[in-house]
Design a protein around this motif. Structure first.
Motif, PDB file in Angstrom:
ATOM      1  N   LEU A 130       0.993  -1.552   0.156  1.00  0.00           N
ATOM      2  CA  LEU A 130      -0.369  -0.050   0.007  1.00  0.00           C
ATOM      3  C   LEU A 130       0.918   1.330  -0.058  1.00  0.00           C
ATOM      4  N   THR A 131       2.641   1.657   0.275  1.00  0.00           N
ATOM      5  CA  THR A 131       3.236   2.563   0.770  1.00  0.00           C
ATOM      6  C   THR A 131       3.884   1.982  -1.227  1.00  0.00           C
ATOM      7  N   ASP A 132       2.984   1.704  -2.342  1.00  0.00           N
ATOM      8  CA  ASP A 132       4.487   1.508  -3.125  1.00  0.00           C
ATOM      9  C   ASP A 132       4.774   2.361  -3.826  1.00  0.00           C
ATOM     10  N   ALA A 133       5.466   3.128  -4.467  1.00  0.00           N
ATOM     11  CA  ALA A 133       5.743   4.091  -4.896  1.00  0.00           C
ATOM     12  C   ALA A 133       5.665   5.855  -4.376  1.00  0.00           C
ATOM     13  N   ARG A 134       5.787   5.214  -2.475  1.00  0.00           N
ATOM     14  CA  ARG A 134       5.736   5.927  -1.569  1.00  0.00           C
ATOM     15  C   ARG A 134       7.532   6.558  -1.216  1.00  0.00           C
ATOM     16  N   PRO A 135       7.631   7.499  -2.149  1.00  0.00           N
ATOM     17  CA  PRO A 135       9.045   7.696  -1.223  1.00  0.00           C
ATOM     18  C   PRO A 135       9.581   8.018  -0.025  1.00  0.00           C
ATOM     19  N   GLU A 136       8.914   7.938   0.623  1.00  0.00           N
ATOM     20  CA  GLU A 136       8.940   8.743   1.981  1.00  0.00           C
ATOM     21  C   GLU A 136       9.205   7.795   2.811  1.00  0.00           C
ATOM     22  N   TRP A 137       8.671   6.127   3.052  1.00  0.00           N
ATOM     23  CA  TRP A 137       8.678   5.212   3.454  1.00  0.00           C
ATOM     24  C   TRP A 137      10.014   4.350   2.902  1.00  0.00           C
ATOM     25  N   GLU A 138      10.034   4.560   1.685  1.00  0.00           N
ATOM     26  CA  GLU A 138      11.891   3.471   1.123  1.00  0.00           C
ATOM     27  C   GLU A 138      12.699   3.388   2.253  1.00  0.00           C
ATOM     28  N   GLY A 139      13.092   4.550   2.913  1.00  0.00           N
ATOM     29  CA  GLY A 139      13.730   4.397   4.010  1.00  0.00           C
ATOM     30  C   GLY A 139      15.951   4.049   3.395  1.00  0.00           C
ATOM     31  N   ASP A 140      16.538   4.213   4.138  1.00  0.00           N
ATOM     32  CA  ASP A 140      17.848   4.459   3.737  1.00  0.00           C
ATOM     33  C   ASP A 140      18.532   2.999   3.804  1.00  0.00           C
ATOM     34  N   VAL A 141      18.659   1.694   3.771  1.00  0.00           N
ATOM     35  CA  VAL A 141      18.942   0.481   4.115  1.00  0.00           C
ATOM     36  C   VAL A 141      19.038  -0.084   2.967  1.00  0.00           C
ATOM     37  N   GLY A 142      19.739  -0.707   2.577  1.00  0.00           N
ATOM     38  CA  GLY A 142      20.513  -1.531   1.561  1.00  0.00           C
ATOM     39  C   GLY A 142      20.239  -0.604   0.298  1.00  0.00           C
ATOM     40  N   GLU A 143      20.113  -1.270  -0.936  1.00  0.00           N
ATOM     41  CA  GLU A 143      21.180  -0.541  -2.092  1.00  0.00           C
ATOM     42  C   GLU A 143      19.623   0.409  -2.727  1.00  0.00           C
ATOM     43  N   PRO A 144      20.257   1.233  -3.409  1.00  0.00           N
ATOM     44  CA  PRO A 144      18.906   1.919  -4.025  1.00  0.00           C
ATOM     45  C   PRO A 144      18.013   2.204  -5.263  1.00  0.00           C
ATOM     46  N   GLY A 145      17.880   2.019  -5.473  1.00  0.00           N
ATOM     47  CA  GLY A 145      16.834   2.129  -7.127  1.00  0.00           C
ATOM     48  C   GLY A 145      15.482   1.357  -7.117  1.00  0.00           C
ATOM     49  N   PRO A 146      14.957   1.252  -7.625  1.00  0.00           N
ATOM     50  CA  PRO A 146      13.371   0.489  -7.539  1.00  0.00           C
ATOM     51  C   PRO A 146      13.365  -0.131  -7.304  1.00  0.00           C
TER      52      PRO A 146
END
Length: 287
Positions: A130-146
């Motif tokens: 439900l938070t797909d395509a919501r950059p504010e919920w991505e965080g900074d863990v792991g690899e960046p990217g789509p």
């Protein structure tokens, strides 16, 4: 099978691992993926366990999914004793980005991914979708990217609205979600009534939109840990936005499918749903 693959390493925490189960590799045909998120009240649980109802199966759920033509990625995530919300959501997002980044190498179809979780894992699976395509919920863990494209969600008896769990609870409920030491309070870092904005942010119902993928919700009517009204509430929110959702209330079943003589039916239904939303095995997509 690839066991213990590191998909992220949050600063100050243990590495986050996943296990990847794969069918025989066909370089011409990438396979759809089930991403499994374990339960345990956000404070316990293991990525190698599908739930106690399936412990005695001669061929376990992960292997059955592989035999049906799916790859399965089963995730660790930070537990509430390690970090509070939204760390768990950030970890799941990192795992999805890792799968997307390595899909070609591993023969995975990042456009056909089903999230499947039970209990706390169902809650996180719903939040991830439900938070797909919501950059504010991505965080900074792991690899960046789509990330991946979520084709559907199987949510077994997951919390949907932390703010309503207390009043929906059965008289014989095992715990009080609004208590200061509840699983929900440990997830949020504060009791639910004392942190209404955080509780809302951690509730899947708060993030429902018309962009939601198809959902299959299954819940026992005798659940003493997560009231079945939670799945009914999420189903109503999805329907109100015109989303595809199937709600199955299993009469007399408690949490973890306790009291259900044979969980074969609920598993088979979820497997068929996953195949349909992925256009897999020649089954039509759900209407």
């Amino acid at each position: 099978m690839l066991r213990g693959v590191e998909y992220g390493s949050p600063a100050g925490f243990r590495p986050l691992l996943l296990d990847l189960y794969r069918p025989a590799r066909d370089p011409e045909r990438p396979v759809p993926v089930v991403v499994f998120v374990h339960g345990g009240g956000w404070r316990t649980g293991r990525r190698d366990r599908f739930g106690p109802a399936f412990a005695g199966w001669p061929v376990g759920p992960f292997d059955r999914l592989v035999r049906a033509g799916f790859a399965v990625a089963s995730l660790d995530y930070r537990l509430s004793g390690e970090a509070v919300f939204p760390a768990q959501l950030h970890d799941g997002k990192a795992a999805l980005r890792w799968l997307r980044a390595h899909a070609d190498t591993l023969g995975l179809d990042a456009g056909r991914v089903v999230l499947w979780g039970e209990s706390a894992g169902g809650h996180l699976a719903a939040l991830l979708a439900l938070t797909d395509a919501r950059p504010e919920w991505e965080g900074d863990v792991g690899e960046p990217g789509p990330g991946v494209r979520v084709a559907g969600v199987v949510d077994w008896y997951g919390p949907a609205d932390l703010r309503t769990m207390q009043r929906q609870s059965r008289p014989d409920a095992v715990s009080a979600p609004d208590a200061v030491d509840s699983r929900e309070a440990l997830l949020l870092g504060a009791p639910v009534p004392a942190a209404p904005e955080r509780a809302a942010a951690a509730s899947p119902v708060s993030h429902v939109s018309a962009a939601a993928p198809p959902f299959l919700l299954a819940h026992g009517t005798a659940d003493r840990f997560v009231p079945s009204g939670q799945s009914e509430q999420l189903a109503a929110a999805l329907r109100a936005h015109g989303c595809r959702v199937s709600l199955r209330l299993v009469d007399g079943a408690d949490h973890l499918w306790a009291g259900l003589p044979d969980p074969e039916t609920v598993f088979a239904e979820a497997l068929e749903f996953a195949a349909q939303v992925c256009g897999h095995l020649g089954l039509p997509a759900p209407a």
